[in-house]
Design an enzyme around this catalytic site. Sequence first.
Site, PDB file in Angstrom:
ATOM      1  N   ASP A   1       8.050 -12.280 -14.453  1.00  0.00           N
ATOM      2  CA  ASP A   1       7.378 -11.733 -15.514  1.00  0.00           C
ATOM      3  C   ASP A   1       6.444 -12.630 -16.299  1.00  0.00           C
ATOM      4  OD1 ASP A   1       6.642  -9.948 -17.664  1.00  0.00           O
ATOM      5  OD2 ASP A   1       8.439  -9.448 -18.240  1.00  0.00           O
TER       6      ASP A   1
HETATM    7  C1  BGC Z   1       5.970  -7.765 -20.136  1.00  0.00           C
HETATM    8  C2  BGC Z   1       6.050  -7.006 -18.742  1.00  0.00           C
HETATM    9  C3  BGC Z   1       4.743  -6.750 -18.378  1.00  0.00           C
HETATM   10  C4  BGC Z   1       3.788  -8.074 -18.378  1.00  0.00           C
HETATM   11  C5  BGC Z   1       2.302  -8.100 -17.969  1.00  0.00           C
HETATM   12  C6  BGC Z   1       5.281  -8.844 -19.885  1.00  0.00           C
HETATM   13  O1  BGC Z   1       5.312  -9.517 -21.250  1.00  0.00           O
HETATM   14  O2  BGC Z   1       7.355  -7.924 -20.212  1.00  0.00           O
HETATM   15  O3  BGC Z   1       6.799  -5.665 -18.885  1.00  0.00           O
HETATM   16  O4  BGC Z   1       4.579  -6.124 -17.270  1.00  0.00           O
HETATM   17  O5  BGC Z   1       4.148  -8.609 -19.508  1.00  0.00           O
HETATM   18  O6  BGC Z   1       1.427  -7.553 -18.760  1.00  0.00           O
END
Ligand code: BGC
Length: 749
Positions: A269
């Site tokens: 993530d």
């Molecule tokens: C979130 C994810 C997301 C990623 C990319 C993160 O802060 O937890 O779900 O896909 O950002 O934007």
Amino acid sequence: MNNEMLRKKVDQLTIQEKIGQLIQLTGNFFDTHNDSVVTGPQKKIGLSRSYQINNTGSILNTVDKQQIREMQRTHLLKSTHKIPLLFMADIIYGFKTIFPIPLAQTCSWNFPLIEESATVLAKECYEAGIHVTFAPMVDLVRDPRWGRVMEAPGEDTLLGECYAESMVNGIQGNGDAQHIPKGKLAACIKHFAAYGAAVAGREYNSVDMSESMLRNFFLPSYAKGIEAGAKLVMTAFNTLNGIPCTGNKWLNRDMLRDTLHFDGVLISDYAAIDELITHGYAENQTSAAKQALLAGVDIDMKTAVYANKLEKLVKQNQDLHALLDEAVLRVLMLKNDLGLFDDPYRGIQTEEDITNTILSKEHKETALKLAEESIVLLKNNNHTLPLSRNQKVALIGPYAEEKATLGFWAITGDEADTITLKDGLHALLDTSCLSVARGAYLLDKHTENLYDKYNDKLPVESEDEETLLEEAIAIAKTSDIIVLAVGENTYQSGEGGSRTNPVLPATQLRLINALSTLAKPIVLVVYGGRPLILTEVEEKVSAILYAWFPGTMNGLAVANLLTGKANPSAKLSMTFPRSVGQIPIYYNELRTGRPQLDEENTHRFASRYIDQSNLPLYPFGFGKSYTHFQYSDFRLNQEEMTKNEQIKVTLTVKNTGSYSGKEIVQLYICDKVASITRPVKLLKAFKKIDLKVGESQRIEFEIDNNMLKFYHPDGSFDSEHGDFDIFIGKDSAEHLFKRRIRLVSKHNT
Ligand code: BGC
């Protein structure tokens, strides 16, 4: 290309070039004119621009097709090996045609329709040149304080599994398992694992749970998405039993790869590899890079930890070099599965082949259908709804004309495309029957910092609040019925949107209180990204329609339901608590040694609260209709079965009311005695049927051994002989049919 050819390609790369394939940056790192969406904390990461252009393997959240085309072109021109870039984005429930938020979608229990919505999502993204979407999020959730429940399939494992499967099928297509066809994208299951169980519902907080809970409740939805063929999985931000998921070898190699047989790309993530340091799990970036690689994380999203630290590590350690090669191969395989080596501009339309599917009539129709089937009728005293033609309606509230009804994660949606509730009602009611007033601002003056970028645009209470209230009271007085559209603001849920007390803002409560003294029926239409606690307002209104964030077709869907053009059929995928103190509250809790058997049981030494009922305000599976469904004639074909047999349960459901409508018939099972304590009940099957007035249908459920299995402490998945209770009903609380069955090793003849 076959795997052998891809492997050769990996061998041709220098270590730096290999590492580049594992790096994901937002487009604005790449090109200063790029307006990629930024979804996490911005940090300087110390990579030169030329490094980024030449080496980066994938790009995050650039969604404009011209920019995508230009970035791909520059990259191919400048990079040595001409390996195309991958474009990944958070397209969670719609690209331009925005569907209801996922928590609402699962209230439809209509998974073929959810699959259709994902098909639309994929089609619109495909034409913009996006290759991967970070969806579906399939984290099981039990705590409405957590803002991300809006993005989750709810509290039930079976609904989570159905959601995972239908989304992956819709996004990726379920044809040839390897290649992703035209019009489709690669799907990414997230967040592995148990991100939805953050302690106290506080975003990014740790998760601590038994392996039994993990396997039996939280893992199955991820497993289902993987089984459906999802090409990517994303790690979670949280720790799981003390170890951050992004550095957790047991979780990502033993469980994800070996047990769940995932062979695709594991992406971290946002900045989660770097955060291994803040977790106190890695001393510095070198150690964080090593932990993540050892744990099997292929792509480093949005940091340069791999970029800056892996080279030295792999030069010193052959085993790590082998892991690097494996990770690069997986990324190249994904690019190959998408056909990027043949067509790096996959999907991007040229002027001649523009098909204009974006926001097409068909796409909007699917969005309307799903919104109508996702909005839950929670209360309807004395048939307040549907509105009748000749009634004078006062439409009041901050959501009456609000276009921001897309929800937090519709980052590519455009609010301008949304149909407001006022417009929806105007289309259906005689204009002379409808008067409109705002009544209150959406947010209180002292609202917390919701989102730095948007704080100055928030609809916050201001000086003219008194005037707004007076206007609302004036139109209410001359009307027969009040439709009161209230709710929380988009930024009160979603990522970083945890709330200790998820209730309506005080300014709106004041409005409800004032209108409730007028002795007019009030229909509350509630917008929100979570189950809000409605206990205080519930008794002041005659009807409640829970709209969630319904997406682009908002106003039309709500108006169709209010006027009876459509009949509500949705049932809750998440429990509505009475108070914060009951949270986490969910229907499938484990049995206790001292259960409160009924509401009358007020013994001190029972598992109950002394100051409030154990019961939720609205239980899981609950939702009303304008018509009535009568259940009758229940039959079991036998009461005993072996593991190789099935028991058939049949019943008749009849529409005895005066509207045609859809009913969701639910079957729950309770394992009476087992080697680990089992839940009071578990949803095991459901059927959504469509019945005209007076029509009836015979329904059959087949109970088989699979429904009775669970994970044992040694990891085995099996059932145990003995008694099981079967419940059938309209929701998780009200059972119209209960019978005991028995699983035996052989019949006693
Ligand atoms: C979130 C994810 C997301 C990623 C990319 C993160 O802060 O937890 O779900 O896909 O950002 O934007």
